[in-house]
Design a protein around this motif. Sequence first.
Motif, short mmCIF file in Angstrom:
data_model
loop_
_atom_site.label_atom_id
_atom_site.label_comp_id
_atom_site.label_asym_id
_atom_site.label_seq_id
_atom_site.Cartn_x
_atom_site.Cartn_y
_atom_site.Cartn_z
N VAL A 1 -15.42 -22.18 16.30
CA VAL A 1 -15.47 -23.31 17.22
C VAL A 1 -16.82 -24.03 17.20
O VAL A 1 -16.88 -25.24 17.40
CB VAL A 1 -15.14 -22.83 18.66
N LYS A 2 -17.90 -23.28 16.93
CA LYS A 2 -19.24 -23.86 17.03
C LYS A 2 -19.94 -23.94 15.67
O LYS A 2 -20.42 -25.01 15.28
CB LYS A 2 -20.08 -23.04 18.00
N ASP A 3 -20.02 -22.80 14.96
CA ASP A 3 -20.77 -22.79 13.69
C ASP A 3 -20.20 -23.77 12.68
O ASP A 3 -20.92 -24.58 12.09
CB ASP A 3 -20.74 -21.39 13.06
N SER B 1 -23.33 -18.35 16.73
CA SER B 1 -22.46 -17.21 16.98
C SER B 1 -23.07 -15.85 16.65
O SER B 1 -22.81 -14.86 17.33
CB SER B 1 -21.16 -17.37 16.19
N HIS C 1 -9.48 -24.53 23.20
CA HIS C 1 -10.55 -25.48 22.87
C HIS C 1 -9.98 -26.84 22.45
O HIS C 1 -10.19 -27.29 21.31
CB HIS C 1 -11.42 -24.92 21.75
N HIS D 1 -7.50 -16.21 27.10
CA HIS D 1 -7.09 -16.41 25.70
C HIS D 1 -5.60 -16.18 25.48
O HIS D 1 -5.14 -16.21 24.33
CB HIS D 1 -7.89 -15.48 24.78
N LYS E 1 -18.59 -12.35 17.46
CA LYS E 1 -18.14 -13.60 18.07
C LYS E 1 -17.43 -14.49 17.04
O LYS E 1 -17.94 -15.54 16.64
CB LYS E 1 -19.32 -14.32 18.71
N GLU F 1 -14.70 -16.19 17.49
CA GLU F 1 -14.29 -17.45 18.12
C GLU F 1 -15.41 -18.48 18.06
O GLU F 1 -15.20 -19.64 17.70
CB GLU F 1 -13.89 -17.17 19.57
N ASP F 2 -16.62 -18.07 18.41
CA ASP F 2 -17.76 -18.99 18.37
C ASP F 2 -18.04 -19.47 16.95
O ASP F 2 -18.45 -20.62 16.75
CB ASP F 2 -19.01 -18.31 18.93
N HIS F 3 -17.82 -18.60 15.97
CA HIS F 3 -18.03 -19.01 14.58
C HIS F 3 -17.08 -20.14 14.21
O HIS F 3 -17.48 -21.14 13.60
CB HIS F 3 -17.82 -17.83 13.65
N GLU G 1 -24.82 -19.70 13.33
CA GLU G 1 -25.59 -20.22 14.45
C GLU G 1 -24.72 -21.19 15.25
O GLU G 1 -24.22 -22.17 14.69
CB GLU G 1 -26.83 -20.95 13.92
N ASN H 1 -14.00 -13.66 20.67
CA ASN H 1 -15.27 -12.96 20.79
C ASN H 1 -15.02 -11.57 21.35
O ASN H 1 -14.51 -11.44 22.47
CB ASN H 1 -16.23 -13.72 21.70
#
Length: 422
Positions: free
Chosen positions: A259-261, A167, A298, A337, A253, A255-257, A165, A248
């Motif tokens: 960077v965010k998760d 991602s 990032h 990227h 995703k 990248e989101d995992h 979450e 992603n």
Amino acid sequence: MEISLLSGWLPWTLRILALVAVAAALARISPFWLRRRLPWVVGGSIGLTALTALLVALVGGVDDPLPFGLWFWLCCALLGLGGLAAGIRNSSWWNLAAVPVAAGLSLLCAANSLNISTGYYPSVDAAVGDLSGAPVPQQMSLDEARNTVGKATEGRVVQVDIPAEPSGFKHRRELVYLPPAWFRSKVRPKLPVLEMIGGQYAAPDNWIRAGEAIKTADEFAAAHNGFAPILVMVDATGSFKTDTECVNGAHGKAEDHLVKDIPQYMEKTFDTATGPRSWGVIGWSMGGTCAVDLAVVHPDVFGRFVDISGDDGPNVGSKQVTIAQLYGGDTAAWEAHDPATVLGKAKKGVYQNSSGLFVVGDQETEKHLTAAQNLDKAAKAAGLTTEVRVRPGKHDWQLGSLAFKESLPWLAKEFGLPGVTG
């Protein structure tokens, strides 16, 4: 005591036994066998091995050449089997008995030749542990870690199932190393965090079993009053055969995992330090490419990076193939990227608090050194503090392990880790 699979008595014992078994499978007294059958067996085995190598080179999708030992031992396995197929009527019982032994030992030597070229399993313990699915050394549950308070002489490893979450990235369970200082008080110290990414064919525990990351971190902590960064052995691919390049794309995703998760979970679950000054990323091979790319794209998340033997940017082949397969034909996504492109367009001051290392082996192909030098130049021009280090080694996990051990003091200093003065 760990028994090495990369050097020493065990690999040589297996090779000698395999050659003896192959000789026993082929040995005949018959002149007809020696003049007529044996040359066909040898020629056929060499031909099949060469054909297999050619097919792998053409359609196998292997970037680096496979080791000669792999093909040699595959040929030996075929020789043993060929001796049975071409001369079963004239075979003695010991010829027949030697065939499965010759084939089995030769294939085992072939597999270990590939293992030696990558350093994937440095010891028997590492291989057995991974193949059997055994817990990694020093592992405990998350509940045990939360309830453990007191003096510790070594760090512990916790397997975690980080929610995907926001991602939605389908990933395997990941591993977190907590240094001894984390356990001293119910009020956990706000320690910096280092995400660790493996190669293309990877699993989250590779940095532990192959890269000896926990051993290195514990040694560092022992020399610094129990303090070391918290390490997160992440899953950047979702499966062993998948190549996401940490962006992603078609495989989810990733990248989101990363960077965010992961940051929000780590900060909430382990009360870690926050902000790019206290977060870094290190990777080997594909992971090295990911490390520099994530730090460049990032800088608000990762202020430190170590790129070990990475490429000049995320790729699955040529630029055209990469744009088509990795980014779904979106050229703008590729540009967003490609580290050199991003660095070249960076606004002044974006990277004033960012720093990184590029580490390459002196026995690697020229492309790794060239990529490191080019990215180092571009990074410096954009305001990052970076350095290229050339260390003894080839493109294997032993180089990754050495690079992590040598870069950990630098990372700790850059993080401003408690207990580290310089």
